[in-house]
Design a protein around this motif. Structure first.
Motif, PDB file in Angstrom:
ATOM      1  N   SER A 134       0.863  -1.175   0.000  1.00  0.00           N
ATOM      2  CA  SER A 134       0.000   0.000   0.000  1.00  0.00           C
ATOM      3  C   SER A 134       0.906   1.233   0.000  1.00  0.00           C
ATOM      4  N   SER A 135       0.650   2.165   0.888  1.00  0.00           N
ATOM      5  CA  SER A 135       1.430   3.399   0.972  1.00  0.00           C
ATOM      6  C   SER A 135       0.978   4.136   2.212  1.00  0.00           C
ATOM      7  N   VAL A 136       1.836   4.977   2.748  1.00  0.00           N
ATOM      8  CA  VAL A 136       1.378   5.882   3.801  1.00  0.00           C
ATOM      9  C   VAL A 136       0.208   6.720   3.283  1.00  0.00           C
ATOM     10  N   LEU A 137       0.128   6.887   1.957  1.00  0.00           N
ATOM     11  CA  LEU A 137      -0.978   7.638   1.360  1.00  0.00           C
ATOM     12  C   LEU A 137      -2.265   6.820   1.303  1.00  0.00           C
ATOM     13  N   GLY A 138      -2.244   5.625   1.863  1.00  0.00           N
ATOM     14  CA  GLY A 138      -3.472   4.890   2.102  1.00  0.00           C
ATOM     15  C   GLY A 138      -4.063   5.215   3.460  1.00  0.00           C
ATOM     16  N   MET A 139      -3.359   6.022   4.248  1.00  0.00           N
ATOM     17  CA  MET A 139      -3.822   6.391   5.586  1.00  0.00           C
ATOM     18  C   MET A 139      -3.934   7.897   5.766  1.00  0.00           C
ATOM     19  N   VAL A 140      -3.133   8.631   5.014  1.00  0.00           N
ATOM     20  CA  VAL A 140      -3.202  10.093   4.977  1.00  0.00           C
ATOM     21  C   VAL A 140      -3.164  10.479   3.503  1.00  0.00           C
ATOM     22  N   LEU A 142      -2.036  13.438   0.223  1.00  0.00           N
ATOM     23  CA  LEU A 142      -1.336  14.604  -0.293  1.00  0.00           C
ATOM     24  C   LEU A 142      -2.117  15.154  -1.484  1.00  0.00           C
ATOM     25  N   PRO A 143      -2.105  16.460  -1.698  1.00  0.00           N
ATOM     26  CA  PRO A 143      -2.740  17.015  -2.890  1.00  0.00           C
ATOM     27  C   PRO A 143      -1.997  16.579  -4.147  1.00  0.00           C
ATOM     28  N   VAL A 144      -2.668  16.660  -5.261  1.00  0.00           N
ATOM     29  CA  VAL A 144      -2.220  16.284  -6.613  1.00  0.00           C
ATOM     30  C   VAL A 144      -1.921  14.789  -6.757  1.00  0.00           C
ATOM     31  N   LEU A 145      -2.355  14.003  -5.789  1.00  0.00           N
ATOM     32  CA  LEU A 145      -2.263  12.545  -5.888  1.00  0.00           C
ATOM     33  C   LEU A 145      -3.609  11.912  -5.516  1.00  0.00           C
ATOM     34  N   GLY A 146      -4.677  12.597  -5.835  1.00  0.00           N
ATOM     35  CA  GLY A 146      -5.999  12.188  -5.368  1.00  0.00           C
ATOM     36  C   GLY A 146      -6.409  10.790  -5.766  1.00  0.00           C
ATOM     37  N   LEU A 147      -6.227  10.416  -7.029  1.00  0.00           N
ATOM     38  CA  LEU A 147      -6.638   9.080  -7.469  1.00  0.00           C
ATOM     39  C   LEU A 147      -5.710   8.006  -6.923  1.00  0.00           C
ATOM     40  N   TYR A 148      -4.440   8.340  -6.788  1.00  0.00           N
ATOM     41  CA  TYR A 148      -3.507   7.396  -6.155  1.00  0.00           C
ATOM     42  C   TYR A 148      -3.891   7.208  -4.688  1.00  0.00           C
ATOM     43  N   ASN A 149      -4.134   8.321  -3.974  1.00  0.00           N
ATOM     44  CA  ASN A 149      -4.598   8.219  -2.591  1.00  0.00           C
ATOM     45  C   ASN A 149      -5.817   7.308  -2.507  1.00  0.00           C
ATOM     46  N   ALA A 150      -6.787   7.561  -3.387  1.00  0.00           N
ATOM     47  CA  ALA A 150      -8.036   6.802  -3.364  1.00  0.00           C
ATOM     48  C   ALA A 150      -7.782   5.314  -3.591  1.00  0.00           C
ATOM     49  N   TRP A 247       3.995  11.020  10.800  1.00  0.00           N
ATOM     50  CA  TRP A 247       2.994  11.749  10.017  1.00  0.00           C
ATOM     51  C   TRP A 247       1.591  11.221  10.303  1.00  0.00           C
ATOM     52  N   VAL A 248       1.432   9.902  10.226  1.00  0.00           N
ATOM     53  CA  VAL A 248       0.123   9.303  10.485  1.00  0.00           C
ATOM     54  C   VAL A 248      -0.324   9.584  11.917  1.00  0.00           C
ATOM     55  N   THR A 249       0.592   9.496  12.868  1.00  0.00           N
ATOM     56  CA  THR A 249       0.262   9.765  14.269  1.00  0.00           C
ATOM     57  C   THR A 249      -0.288  11.179  14.447  1.00  0.00           C
ATOM     58  N   GLN A 250       0.349  12.151  13.818  1.00  0.00           N
ATOM     59  CA  GLN A 250      -0.097  13.537  13.933  1.00  0.00           C
ATOM     60  C   GLN A 250      -1.455  13.746  13.280  1.00  0.00           C
ATOM     61  N   VAL A 251      -1.622  13.186  12.099  1.00  0.00           N
ATOM     62  CA  VAL A 251      -2.890  13.354  11.377  1.00  0.00           C
ATOM     63  C   VAL A 251      -4.037  12.720  12.157  1.00  0.00           C
ATOM     64  N   TYR A 252      -3.820  11.520  12.687  1.00  0.00           N
ATOM     65  CA  TYR A 252      -4.896  10.863  13.422  1.00  0.00           C
ATOM     66  C   TYR A 252      -5.162  11.541  14.758  1.00  0.00           C
ATOM     67  N   SER A 253      -4.160  12.108  15.357  1.00  0.00           N
ATOM     68  CA  SER A 253      -4.368  12.887  16.577  1.00  0.00           C
ATOM     69  C   SER A 253      -5.270  14.084  16.292  1.00  0.00           C
TER      70      SER A 253
END
Length: 272
Positions: A134-140, A142-150, A247-253
């Motif tokens: 997967s990727s850290v972008l499966g949990m948080v 970034l802009p301009v990677l919307g379809l990849y994030n999804a 990064w994930v810890t901060q976002v989820y906090s």
């Protein structure tokens, strides 16, 4: 004990690095790629311990055929590493229908087809380990990677569900969550949408944040992957790199704090 490892996207990047690491320590590897010419040197060096197969993960029938060949050739498939995928750079508004469908087709459906093909083999064996890259972008995000994030968020939901469904069959599931690494994922392997000037600033801000220090060294991930597949009790999620977990810890906090502020509103919506 030597394992049989089935890896998609083994021609370059993580897939290639990990395939070589498994082969060097004596495992058997089924290395797949769209073009098997890219795997010839592996076959030359490691001989009968590597089986190179042509595979386009977008083709469900090919996925089932590749797993069948792997099982027939080596007699078992102990680990499947779903590594094939690519990045699509561009804003949501810029993304064409074809670009969106192709991104999801490869990153989600390709992974799904290989997983579905492997499950009957692993159930019959009574053991197996499916490793979804997967990727850290499966949990948080970034802009301009919307379809990849999804696509990676879809992989997260699919794989966490799968883990609950197959645990009683002796099958383990792990999601690997890399932060940025210095592979060609963001280079030749990536695609870009047709740009709209309205998104120039968000893109320039995104590029400005891509400093060298945030990217890990791909070869340094090898020990983590070997430990993951050797573990008797592997984690559902494994972060790779020093940037991902903080990064994930901060976002989820931050998310938990916001959800807490809206707790009363949410509870009243229950109606009783």
């Amino acid at each position: 004990m030597a394992k049989t490892i089935f890896i998609t996207g083994a021609s370059k990047g993580f897939g290639r690095i990990w395939a070589e690491a498994f082969l060097k320590r004596g495992d058997r590897v089924v290395a797949t790629a769209r073009n098997t010419e890219t795997l010839k040197d592996l076959v030359k060096q490691y001989g009968s311990t590597v089986l190179a197969l042509a595979l386009d993960v977008n083709d469900r029938a090919q996925c089932f055929a590749a797993i069948k060949k792997a099982k027939e050739h080596f007699g078992t498939i102990d680990v499947v590493i779903n590594n094939a995928g690519y990045g699509l750079f561009g804003s949501i508004e810029e993304t064409s229908e074809k670009e969106a469908r192709d991104q999801i087709e490869t990153n989600v459906f390709g992974l799904l087809w290989v997983t579905q093909a492997a499950l009957p083999v692993m159930r019959a064996q009574g053991h197996g380990h499916i490793v979804q890259i997967s990727s850290v972008l499966g949990m948080v995000t970034l802009p301009v990677l919307g379809l990849y994030n999804a696509s990676k968020w879809a992989v997260e939901g699919l794989s966490e569900t799968l883990a609950a469904e197959v645990k009683d069959f002796g099958i383990k599931v792990s999601l690997v969550e890399p932060n940025g690494f210095s592979t060609d994922w963001a280079g030749p392997s990536s695609l870009h949408t047709q740009p709209l000037d309205a998104y120039n600033k968000v893109k320039s801000d995104f590029q400005a944040g891509l400093t060298d220090d945030i990217f890990g060294i791909p070869e340094a991930t090898t020990d983590a992957i070997l430990k993951l597949v050797d573990s008797a009790n592997p984690p559902l999620r494994l972060f790779l790199g020093k940037m991902a977990l903080p990064w994930v810890t901060q976002v989820y906090s931050d998310r938990l704090a916001t959800w807490g502020e809206w707790k009363e509103v949410a509870e009243k919506a229950h109606g009783k």
